[in-house]
Enzyme design. Structure first.
Site, PDB file in Angstrom:
ATOM      1  N   LEU A  30       0.852  -1.174   0.000  1.00 57.39           N
ATOM      2  CA  LEU A  30       0.000   0.000   0.000  1.00 57.39           C
ATOM      3  C   LEU A  30       0.894   1.232   0.000  1.00 57.39           C
ATOM      4  O   LEU A  30       2.006   1.191   0.538  1.00 57.39           O
ATOM      5  CB  LEU A  30      -0.891   0.039   1.250  1.00 57.39           C
ATOM      6  CG  LEU A  30      -2.031  -0.969   1.378  1.00 57.39           C
ATOM      7  CD1 LEU A  30      -2.724  -0.804   2.726  1.00 57.39           C
ATOM      8  CD2 LEU A  30      -3.042  -0.814   0.246  1.00 57.39           C
ATOM      9  N   ASP A  31       0.413   2.324  -0.567  1.00 59.56           N
ATOM     10  CA  ASP A  31       1.149   3.576  -0.484  1.00 59.56           C
ATOM     11  C   ASP A  31       1.300   3.991   0.980  1.00 59.56           C
ATOM     12  O   ASP A  31       0.452   3.662   1.818  1.00 59.56           O
ATOM     13  CB  ASP A  31       0.409   4.688  -1.234  1.00 59.56           C
ATOM     14  CG  ASP A  31       0.323   4.433  -2.726  1.00 59.56           C
ATOM     15  OD1 ASP A  31       1.186   3.696  -3.244  1.00 59.56           O
ATOM     16  OD2 ASP A  31      -0.606   4.962  -3.364  1.00 59.56           O
ATOM     17  N   THR A  32       2.351   4.749   1.274  1.00 56.88           N
ATOM     18  CA  THR A  32       2.599   5.199   2.641  1.00 56.88           C
ATOM     19  C   THR A  32       1.395   5.947   3.213  1.00 56.88           C
ATOM     20  O   THR A  32       1.025   5.749   4.376  1.00 56.88           O
ATOM     21  CB  THR A  32       3.845   6.103   2.685  1.00 56.88           C
ATOM     22  OG1 THR A  32       4.992   5.329   2.292  1.00 56.88           O
ATOM     23  CG2 THR A  32       4.084   6.662   4.083  1.00 56.88           C
TER      24      THR A  32
END
Length: 303
Positions: free
Chosen positions: A127-129
Site C-alpha cells: 500500500l502507499d505510505t
C-alpha cells in the site's frame, strides 16, 4: 519546531551532527524528513551530506516524539492470524517496509518476536505510505505462493473506502482505461489507449454518502496498478481528499488533510479454495476499522 545553532570545532556532515544530538533520527527518518522539507540549514533545504560549521542554524520541523529515542515500535494490529498468514492493519503515514525506523513490516516482526514465535513474515502486496488498511503477509513459503497466486489471479477481492473532493457522476460505475507509469517522476497517467506501454486498469466505485463538496465511495480494485485508485478518480474529476500528488492541494490545506483519505477496507477470499491447507479461508471476509473521515462524511460534519 526546534532551532539549533551548530557548535563544533570542525565542519561535520549534517546527518552525523543531527544523529549525534538525536539518536532516534536514523538515516531513514532523516531522509524522510528532508523529503518533506522538515530540515532547513540556514533557511534553505540542503543535502544531508552538507557539512555544517560553527554558527550555522538548523531548523527541524519535527515533534518531540519524533526526536526522542523510541523504546520499541507501536504494536502492529492483527485483524487475523493463523499458522500460515497474517492480515495486518496499516495506519496512514508509515511505509509497508524500507529503510525507515518504523514500518508495518518491522511492527509485525517485532510483535511476532515479542510473542516468542520465532516466525518471519513476508509482504505479499503493498500500500502507499499515505494509505491505511489491510495488508496480507505470509509466514512461510507455502502461504506466500498461495497468496501471491490468488492476488495475481484476482481471486481475492479488494474493496477500499475513500472520500473524494467532488461527487462522481454517475454515482456508481466501472471505469476502464489505461495507465502509463512515469518511473522517473514517480507519477502515473490515465490514458485511453496502450501507447507508450500503458496497461489496462479497471476500477469500480459506488457512492455511499455525500456531504457538501465531498463524497464517500466504496471502490473495488479489479486490477492492481501503481496509484491506480488515486489516478483513476482524479481522472474523472473526483480526486481523493488529502492526495498531494493527484488531488486538489487547496482543498487539502483548507480541510487540513495530511494523508490521502483512502483505506484498504475489505479483503474477500474466493468462495472455493481447492488447496486443503488454505480451504478454511474460503468465503472469509475481513475488514479494517472504518476511517474517521468516512464517518464524518456520513454524519455531515466533514463537507
Amino acid at each position: 519546531m526546534k532551532e539549533l545553532r551548530v557548535k563544533c570545532l570542525l565542519p561535520v556532515r549534517m546527518d552525523k551532527y543531527l544523529m549525534d544530538l538525536y539518536p532516534a533520527l536514523g538515516p531513514g527518518r532523516l531522509n524522510k524528513a528532508l523529503r518533506e522539507n522538515k530540515i532547513k540549514l540556514n533557511g534553505k533545504k540542503q543535502p544531508l551530506s552538507t557539512r555544517v560549521q560553527n554558527g550555522d542554524v538548523i531548523k527541524l520541523f519535527l515533534t518531540d516524539d519524533q526526536l526522542e529515542q523510541q523504546r520499541g515500535l507501536p504494536p502492529a494490529v492483527f485483524v487475523y492470524e493463523d499458522e500460515d498468514i497474517i492480515i495486518a492493519s496499516k495506519p496512514a503515514g508509515i511505509a509497508v517496509d524500507g529503510a525507515d525506523n518504523d514500518t508495518l513490516l518491522k511492527r509485525v516482526q517485532e510483535k511476532l518476536k515479542a510473542a516468542g514465535k520465532g516466525e518471519r513474515a513476508v509482504l505479499c502486496h503493498r500500500l502507499d505510505t499515505g494509505t491505511s488498511g489491510l495488508i496480507l503477509l505470509a509466514k512461510n513459503n507455502a502461504a506466500e505462493s498461495f497468496l501471491t497466486a490468488q492476488i495475481k489471479a484476482r481471486s481475492i477481492t479488494k474493496h477500499y473506502l475513500c472520500v473524494t473532493f467532488g461527487r462522481p457522476n454517475p454515482p456508481a460505475a466501472l471505469l476502464r482505461d489505461y495507465l502509463l507509469k512515469d518511473a522517473e517522476r514517480g507519477i502515473v497517467y490515465i490514458t485511453d489507449g496502450t501507447a507508450g506501454g500503458a496497461k489496462e486498469v479497471i476500477t469500480g466505485y459506488e457512492t455511499l454518502a455525500v456531504s457538501g463538496r465531498l463524497a464517500e465511495l466504496k471502490v473495488e480494485l479489479v486490477t492492481g496498478r501503481t496509484h491506480q485508485i488515486r489516478a483513476h478518480l482524479a481522472h474523472i474529476g473526483c480526486p481523493i481528499l488529502g492526495d498531494s500528488k493527484y488531488g486538489n492541494n487547496a482543498a487539502n490545506r483548507e480541510l487540513r488533510f495530511k494523508y490521502q483519505a483512502l483505506c484498504a477496507w475489505e479483503l474477500r477470499f474466493p468462495d472455493t479454495i481447492t488447496d486443503e491447507r488454505f480451504a478454511h479461508l474460503a468465503g472469509r471476509v475481513f475488514h479494517a476499522d472504518k476511517p474517521w473521515y468516512c464517518k464524518q462524511v456520513e454524519d455531515g460534519t466533514l463537507k
